[in-house]
Design a protein around this motif. Structure first.
Motif, mmCIF file in Angstrom:
data_model
loop_
_atom_site.group_PDB
_atom_site.id
_atom_site.type_symbol
_atom_site.label_atom_id
_atom_site.label_comp_id
_atom_site.label_asym_id
_atom_site.label_seq_id
_atom_site.Cartn_x
_atom_site.Cartn_y
_atom_site.Cartn_z
ATOM 1 N N PRO A 109 0.825 -1.198 0.000
ATOM 2 C CA PRO A 109 0.000 0.000 0.000
ATOM 3 C C PRO A 109 0.868 1.261 0.000
ATOM 4 C CG PRO A 109 0.070 -0.905 2.207
ATOM 5 C CD PRO A 109 0.869 -1.830 1.346
ATOM 6 N N PHE A 110 0.289 2.368 -0.483
ATOM 7 C CA PHE A 110 1.019 3.613 -0.671
ATOM 8 C C PHE A 110 0.621 4.660 0.378
ATOM 9 C CE2 PHE A 110 0.722 1.448 -4.721
ATOM 10 C CZ PHE A 110 2.016 1.552 -5.217
ATOM 11 N N ASP A 111 1.594 5.505 0.727
ATOM 12 C CA ASP A 111 1.286 6.639 1.614
ATOM 13 C C ASP A 111 0.396 7.646 0.888
ATOM 14 O OD1 ASP A 111 3.026 6.157 4.045
ATOM 15 O OD2 ASP A 111 4.527 6.035 2.451
ATOM 16 N N VAL A 135 -5.625 0.592 -2.279
ATOM 17 C CA VAL A 135 -4.160 0.485 -2.236
ATOM 18 C C VAL A 135 -3.523 1.627 -1.430
ATOM 19 C CG1 VAL A 135 -4.063 -0.806 -4.399
ATOM 20 C CG2 VAL A 135 -3.807 1.683 -4.467
ATOM 21 N N THR A 136 -4.350 2.328 -0.656
ATOM 22 C CA THR A 136 -3.837 3.402 0.207
ATOM 23 C C THR A 136 -3.625 2.864 1.618
ATOM 24 O OG1 THR A 136 -5.124 4.993 -1.084
ATOM 25 C CG2 THR A 136 -4.279 5.758 1.028
ATOM 26 N N LYS A 137 -2.472 3.197 2.208
ATOM 27 C CA LYS A 137 -2.184 2.757 3.584
ATOM 28 C C LYS A 137 -3.224 3.316 4.535
ATOM 29 C CE LYS A 137 2.836 2.395 3.642
ATOM 30 N NZ LYS A 137 4.095 3.042 3.991
ATOM 31 N N PRO A 138 -3.553 2.608 5.612
ATOM 32 C CA PRO A 138 -4.387 3.231 6.644
ATOM 33 C C PRO A 138 -3.692 4.515 7.116
ATOM 34 C CG PRO A 138 -4.087 0.887 7.080
ATOM 35 C CD PRO A 138 -3.169 1.230 5.940
ATOM 36 N N GLY A 139 -4.418 5.606 7.143
ATOM 37 C CA GLY A 139 -3.808 6.889 7.511
ATOM 38 C C GLY A 139 -3.141 7.596 6.349
#
Ligand SMILES: C[S@@+](CC[C@H](N)C(=O)[O-])C[C@H]1O[C@@H](n2cnc3c(N)ncnc32)[C@H](O)[C@@H]1O
Length: 171
Positions: A109-111, A135-139
């Protein structure tokens, strides 16, 4: 290069996008700073074109960071990556992919998952937002810069009371 329905001319498009990227840099850079993009972070740029937004991300995440771009235009994308790698210390990657297809995005996942002036070209932008979220990081952050069609207008207004096409006449 993959066949697609993109309405702009591919032949001169990469150079046009590089110039446009420089023009809109002052709209994108402050947002990347505001979300706190830092060295070492990972970014995904959907519809990256020749990579002018990736350039800004690469400068901010540096040689310990990663910036992945996806575009249907492999020629523009690959030559853009050659340029970026020669100029900026960052792990740049490019994937040639039709975003309107059913292929998933790279897992990350991506920042940061980013798209500038691309959702408007896709048949199902909501489906793309869902893929971006997946695909987005949690946060992490999803950042989209695109046209708002509700603010478009045409002057002078077209006359729509022309009586239609007159119906079908029997031959
Ligand atoms: C207006 S340009 C924006 C490029 C870049 N995001 C920027 O801001 O500089 C739109 C980009 O979306 C890409 N694109 C359009 N339809 C696409 C599709 N179905 N799949 C992948 N990329 C697509 C085009 O190839 C083009 O590079």
């Amino acid at each position: 290069m993959a066949e697609d329905n993109y309405v702009l001319q591919r032949s001169s498009e990469a150079e046009r996008l590089r110039r446009q990227g420089r023009l809109v840099e002052n709209m994108t850079r402050p947002l990347l700073e505001k979300i706190g993009l830092c060295p070492g972070m990972s970014c995904l740029d959907i519809g990256c074109g020749p990579g002018e937004a990736m350039r800004l991300m690469g400068e901010m995440v540096g040689d310990t960071g990663t910036v992945v771009g996806i575009d249907i235009d492999g020629t523009a994308g690959r030559s853009g990556m050659d340029r970026l790698r020669a100029e900026i210390e960052c792990n740049f990657q490019f994937i040639e992919q039709d975003l309107s297809g059913s292929n998933p995005l790279p897992q990350g996942p991506f920042d940061l998952v980013f798209g500038r002036l691309v959702l408007i070209h896709l048949p199902d932008p909501i489906a793309m937002l869902r893929k971006m979220y997946a695909v987005t990081k949690p946060g992490g952050v999803i950042l989209v810069q695109d046209y708002n069609g509700t603010s478009f207008d045409i002057q002078p207004r077209p006359k729509l009371d022309f009586g239609g096409l007159g119906g079908c006449q029997a031959a």
